[in-house]
Design a protein around this motif. Structure first.
Motif, PDB file in Angstrom:
ATOM      1  N   ILE A 120       1.584 -28.316 -28.643  1.00 46.66           N
ATOM      2  CA  ILE A 120       0.691 -28.700 -27.521  1.00 46.66           C
ATOM      3  C   ILE A 120      -0.362 -29.428 -27.772  1.00 46.66           C
ATOM      4  CG2 ILE A 120      -0.757 -27.563 -25.595  1.00 46.66           C
ATOM      5  CD1 ILE A 120       2.125 -27.568 -24.832  1.00 46.66           C
ATOM      6  N   LYS A 121      -0.982 -28.864 -28.764  1.00 45.86           N
ATOM      7  CA  LYS A 121      -2.468 -29.576 -29.200  1.00 45.86           C
ATOM      8  C   LYS A 121      -2.315 -31.146 -29.447  1.00 45.86           C
ATOM      9  CE  LYS A 121      -3.941 -25.191 -31.173  1.00 45.86           C
ATOM     10  NZ  LYS A 121      -4.142 -24.454 -32.438  1.00 45.86           N
ATOM     11  N   GLU A 122      -1.161 -31.671 -30.082  1.00 46.49           N
ATOM     12  CA  GLU A 122      -0.761 -32.849 -30.284  1.00 46.49           C
ATOM     13  C   GLU A 122      -0.212 -33.768 -29.051  1.00 46.49           C
ATOM     14  OE1 GLU A 122       2.083 -32.771 -33.138  1.00 46.49           O
ATOM     15  OE2 GLU A 122       0.971 -31.620 -34.642  1.00 46.49           O
ATOM     16  N   ILE A 123       0.386 -33.061 -28.083  1.00 42.09           N
ATOM     17  CA  ILE A 123       0.975 -33.591 -27.045  1.00 42.09           C
ATOM     18  C   ILE A 123      -0.125 -34.201 -26.092  1.00 42.09           C
ATOM     19  CG2 ILE A 123       2.368 -33.465 -24.810  1.00 42.09           C
ATOM     20  CD1 ILE A 123       4.095 -31.194 -26.382  1.00 42.09           C
ATOM     21  N   GLY A 124      -1.268 -33.573 -25.652  1.00 43.00           N
ATOM     22  CA  GLY A 124      -2.151 -33.794 -24.812  1.00 43.00           C
ATOM     23  C   GLY A 124      -2.821 -35.335 -25.072  1.00 43.00           C
ATOM     24  N   PRO A 125      -3.186 -35.258 -26.467  1.00 42.51           N
ATOM     25  CA  PRO A 125      -4.035 -36.450 -27.162  1.00 42.51           C
ATOM     26  C   PRO A 125      -2.880 -37.726 -26.976  1.00 42.51           C
ATOM     27  CG  PRO A 125      -4.646 -34.717 -28.398  1.00 42.51           C
ATOM     28  CD  PRO A 125      -3.507 -33.956 -27.387  1.00 42.51           C
ATOM     29  N   SER A 126      -1.706 -37.460 -27.536  1.00 49.91           N
ATOM     30  CA  SER A 126      -0.633 -38.537 -27.174  1.00 49.91           C
ATOM     31  C   SER A 126      -0.495 -39.118 -26.002  1.00 49.91           C
ATOM     32  CB  SER A 126       0.543 -37.773 -27.719  1.00 49.91           C
ATOM     33  OG  SER A 126       1.246 -37.274 -26.546  1.00 49.91           O
ATOM     34  N   PHE A 127      -0.513 -38.314 -24.756  1.00 43.22           N
ATOM     35  CA  PHE A 127      -0.552 -38.905 -23.407  1.00 43.22           C
ATOM     36  C   PHE A 127      -1.808 -39.795 -23.193  1.00 43.22           C
ATOM     37  CE2 PHE A 127       2.312 -35.395 -22.110  1.00 43.22           C
ATOM     38  CZ  PHE A 127       3.375 -36.134 -21.792  1.00 43.22           C
ATOM     39  N   ASN A 128      -2.940 -39.124 -23.580  1.00 42.85           N
ATOM     40  CA  ASN A 128      -4.292 -39.992 -23.491  1.00 42.85           C
ATOM     41  C   ASN A 128      -4.213 -41.577 -24.157  1.00 42.85           C
ATOM     42  OD1 ASN A 128      -5.209 -37.833 -21.755  1.00 42.85           O
ATOM     43  ND2 ASN A 128      -6.074 -36.997 -23.618  1.00 42.85           N
ATOM     44  N   ARG A 129      -3.690 -41.280 -25.298  1.00 44.08           N
ATOM     45  CA  ARG A 129      -3.658 -42.689 -26.148  1.00 44.08           C
ATOM     46  C   ARG A 129      -2.825 -43.620 -25.583  1.00 44.08           C
ATOM     47  NH1 ARG A 129      -2.992 -39.233 -30.474  1.00 44.08           N
ATOM     48  NH2 ARG A 129      -0.752 -39.337 -30.705  1.00 44.08           N
ATOM     49  N   ARG A 130      -1.299 -43.221 -25.214  1.00 47.26           N
ATOM     50  CA  ARG A 130      -0.492 -44.195 -24.696  1.00 47.26           C
ATOM     51  C   ARG A 130      -1.056 -44.618 -22.937  1.00 47.26           C
ATOM     52  NH1 ARG A 130       5.070 -40.952 -25.248  1.00 47.26           N
ATOM     53  NH2 ARG A 130       3.624 -39.238 -25.359  1.00 47.26           N
ATOM     54  N   LEU A 131      -1.708 -43.885 -22.370  1.00 43.94           N
ATOM     55  CA  LEU A 131      -2.273 -44.252 -21.226  1.00 43.94           C
ATOM     56  C   LEU A 131      -3.312 -45.081 -21.322  1.00 43.94           C
ATOM     57  CD1 LEU A 131      -1.733 -40.848 -18.762  1.00 43.94           C
ATOM     58  CD2 LEU A 131      -0.813 -43.213 -18.385  1.00 43.94           C
ATOM     59  N   LEU A 132      -3.942 -45.029 -22.358  1.00 45.02           N
ATOM     60  CA  LEU A 132      -5.323 -45.846 -22.708  1.00 45.02           C
ATOM     61  C   LEU A 132      -4.872 -47.294 -22.832  1.00 45.02           C
ATOM     62  CD1 LEU A 132      -8.363 -45.938 -23.073  1.00 45.02           C
ATOM     63  CD2 LEU A 132      -7.862 -45.658 -25.558  1.00 45.02           C
ATOM     64  N   ALA A 133      -3.419 -47.516 -23.646  1.00 46.29           N
ATOM     65  CA  ALA A 133      -2.981 -48.660 -24.080  1.00 46.29           C
ATOM     66  C   ALA A 133      -2.447 -49.309 -22.627  1.00 46.29           C
ATOM     67  CB  ALA A 133      -1.765 -48.581 -24.613  1.00 46.29           C
ATOM     68  N   LEU A 134      -2.400 -48.781 -21.506  1.00 48.49           N
ATOM     69  CA  LEU A 134      -1.969 -49.151 -20.292  1.00 48.49           C
ATOM     70  C   LEU A 134      -3.020 -49.437 -19.327  1.00 48.49           C
ATOM     71  CD1 LEU A 134       1.190 -47.246 -20.161  1.00 48.49           C
ATOM     72  CD2 LEU A 134       1.054 -49.588 -20.404  1.00 48.49           C
ATOM     73  N   LYS A 135      -4.285 -49.212 -19.614  1.00 48.07           N
ATOM     74  CA  LYS A 135      -5.292 -49.449 -18.797  1.00 48.07           C
ATOM     75  C   LYS A 135      -5.689 -50.713 -17.803  1.00 48.07           C
ATOM     76  CE  LYS A 135      -7.410 -45.362 -18.801  1.00 48.07           C
ATOM     77  NZ  LYS A 135      -8.663 -44.808 -19.283  1.00 48.07           N
ATOM     78  N   ASP A 136      -4.887 -51.847 -18.464  1.00 44.52           N
ATOM     79  CA  ASP A 136      -4.983 -53.096 -18.077  1.00 44.52           C
ATOM     80  C   ASP A 136      -4.036 -52.864 -16.751  1.00 44.52           C
ATOM     81  OD1 ASP A 136      -2.833 -52.724 -19.571  1.00 44.52           O
ATOM     82  OD2 ASP A 136      -2.088 -54.788 -19.169  1.00 44.52           O
ATOM     83  N   VAL A 137      -3.141 -51.952 -16.435  1.00 46.31           N
ATOM     84  CA  VAL A 137      -2.139 -51.766 -15.139  1.00 46.31           C
ATOM     85  C   VAL A 137      -3.233 -51.206 -13.993  1.00 46.31           C
ATOM     86  CG1 VAL A 137      -0.128 -50.864 -14.142  1.00 46.31           C
ATOM     87  CG2 VAL A 137      -0.174 -51.387 -16.682  1.00 46.31           C
ATOM     88  N   GLU A 138      -3.371 -52.323 -13.187  1.00 49.19           N
ATOM     89  CA  GLU A 138      -4.406 -51.797 -12.091  1.00 49.19           C
ATOM     90  C   GLU A 138      -3.983 -50.443 -11.272  1.00 49.19           C
ATOM     91  OE1 GLU A 138      -6.696 -53.701  -8.122  1.00 49.19           O
ATOM     92  OE2 GLU A 138      -5.555 -55.139  -9.587  1.00 49.19           O
TER      93      GLU A 138
END
Length: 416
Positions: A168-186
């Motif tokens: 669980i401690k690894e899953i949360g940050p992985s979501f944040n990293r992948r969503l951060l890479a999609l921040k250009d999507v309005e």
């Protein structure tokens, strides 16, 4: 000859039995069908936000790519159901292994999809076999963001219960990293803002429809939710619209009308048909309450915070101007017209310029989805007088439905 088969409809429905996060402690059962519905609702919101300045033709093209991409991903997921996401991502990183897995998955999908429409099958094949560098279109990025949003939403439910789980401690940050890479999507930032925006509040409210179980007083297996049912109706509506040669805008409208047709049950819960019909004035009372609550909790906040395009499309999908989402409608010179049946829509208004929507077809798909819910439970060994009565009633009511070249009676006969 194209055909819609019982096996395809049941295969699409099978996501109702696919448990998610199955190796984690869960406060409620989480199912693939619900996740897919939530993902496509988020994809709709992001599609609207990211195509506001485009031409109608560009918006439609991306809209079709989003719907079909979401459908193709879901069908693939149904085949590889036993592969955990971390393992799947490792396979996907190895081109040779992923190609081998995809060849097998397509072989499993071909007898289910190809009889419906050859062109759809070719698009599905091309989607899953394209090089990775070609899978980064705006539609792909919207689908990725929507997928991450819906999965992260589920993760936030289970995270507090799984503090003992090192993974669980690894899953949360992985979501944040992948969503951060999609921040250009309005719209991604707004969706992640908790309840801070009308967009986020709507997406969050829709997610809660997974907690509302249909046929609540009747034991069933699988016990589908309102959210999952909405997705099934959306997919059926899209496939039937494709089968009937609906224009692209009509297919988009039919999918999203199906996806949102029970949105009001956020506010009233699922009320079974016999109860609705028990008192003459009850349907009108329910409709008035739904209308007031939809405006105060969803539609008006969207308008007030600058999401007018989303509010306008929801108005149209929910049939607020014609008092029912199940009316056949189109748009002529900016005015919404209620049409006199399927023949008028299919014959005169099956063109993108008219913004057509198949109310009767969506109603038929709503009934078909409910019928399959009852049928599946009975054939899984869980039946009740309510389910048998409901199946008999739906056979009577839907058996006479004929929309163009499609007749419901032969399809229902396959379920004997």
């Amino acid at each position: 000859m194209r055909s819609i088969r019982k096996s395809l409809l049941q295969f699409i429905f099978s996501g109702a039995s696919m448990r998610r996060w199955n190796d984690k402690l869960r406060p409620v059962e989480l199912f693939e069908l619900d996740k897919q519905a939530h993902k496509m609702i988020a994809a709709f919101l992001l599609w609207q936000q990211n195509t506001a300045g485009m031409t109608d033709e560009q918006q439609r093209s991306i809209g079709i790519d989003i719907i079909e991409g979401g459908l193709f991903d879901y069908l693939y997921r149904l085949i590889i159901t036993d592969i955990k996401p971390p393992v799947f991502y490792r396979i996907k990183a190895n081109r040779e292994h992923y190609q081998e897995l995809t060849r097998w998955a397509l072989g499993e999908l071909e007898p289910r999809i190809r009889p419906l429409d050859e062109a759809l099958w070719q698009r599905l094949t091309a989607y899953h076999t394209r090089p990775a560098e070609e899978a980064d279109t705006l539609a792909d990025r919207i689908l990725s963001a929507a997928h991450m949003y819906a999965s992260r939403w589920e993760f936030c439910l289970i995270e507090p219960l799984n503090g003992f789980d090192e993974e669980i401690k690894e899953i949360g940050p992985s979501f944040n990293r992948r969503l951060l890479a999609l921040k250009d999507v309005e719209g991604v930032n707004e969706l992640l803002a908790g309840s801070g925006t009308a967009l986020a509040r709507m997406a969050n409210l829709c997610g809660q429809l997974r907690f509302q179980i249909r046929w609540a007083q009747t034991p069933r297996v699988p016990a589908t939710s309102v959210l999952g049912h909405m997705f099934i109706v959306a997919v059926y509506s899209y496939l039937f619209s494709l089968y009937l040669d609906g224009c692209p805008q009509r297919r988009i409208n039919d999918f999203y009308c199906g996806l949102f047709h029970d949105l009001a049950e956020l506010l009233t819960r699922d009320i079974i048909t016999p109860v609705k019909r028990s008192v003459a004035q009850l349907p009108e009372i329910i409709h008035q309450y739904e209308d007031e609550e939809l405006h105060s909790r969803i539609l008006d906040p969207l308008e007030q915070e600058g999401y007018g395009r989303i509010r306008e499309r929801l108005d149209y999908y929910l049939g607020l101007s014609t008092r029912s989402e199940f009316n056949d409608t189109c748009r002529v010179d900016g005015r919404i017209l209620k049409l006199d049946g399927f023949a008028a829509l299919n014959g005169e208004y099956n063109s993108d310029d008219f913004d057509p929507k198949d109310g009767q077809l969506i109603k038929a798909c709503d009934t078909l989805a409910a019928f399959i819910e009852a049928y599946s439970s009975i054939h899984n060994g869980i039946g009740s007088p309510h389910l048998y009565e409901a199946m008999a009633r739906m056979r009577r009511e839907a058996g006479s439905i004929r929309l163009g070249s499609f007749s419901m009676a032969p399809l229902l006969a396959d379920f004997d």
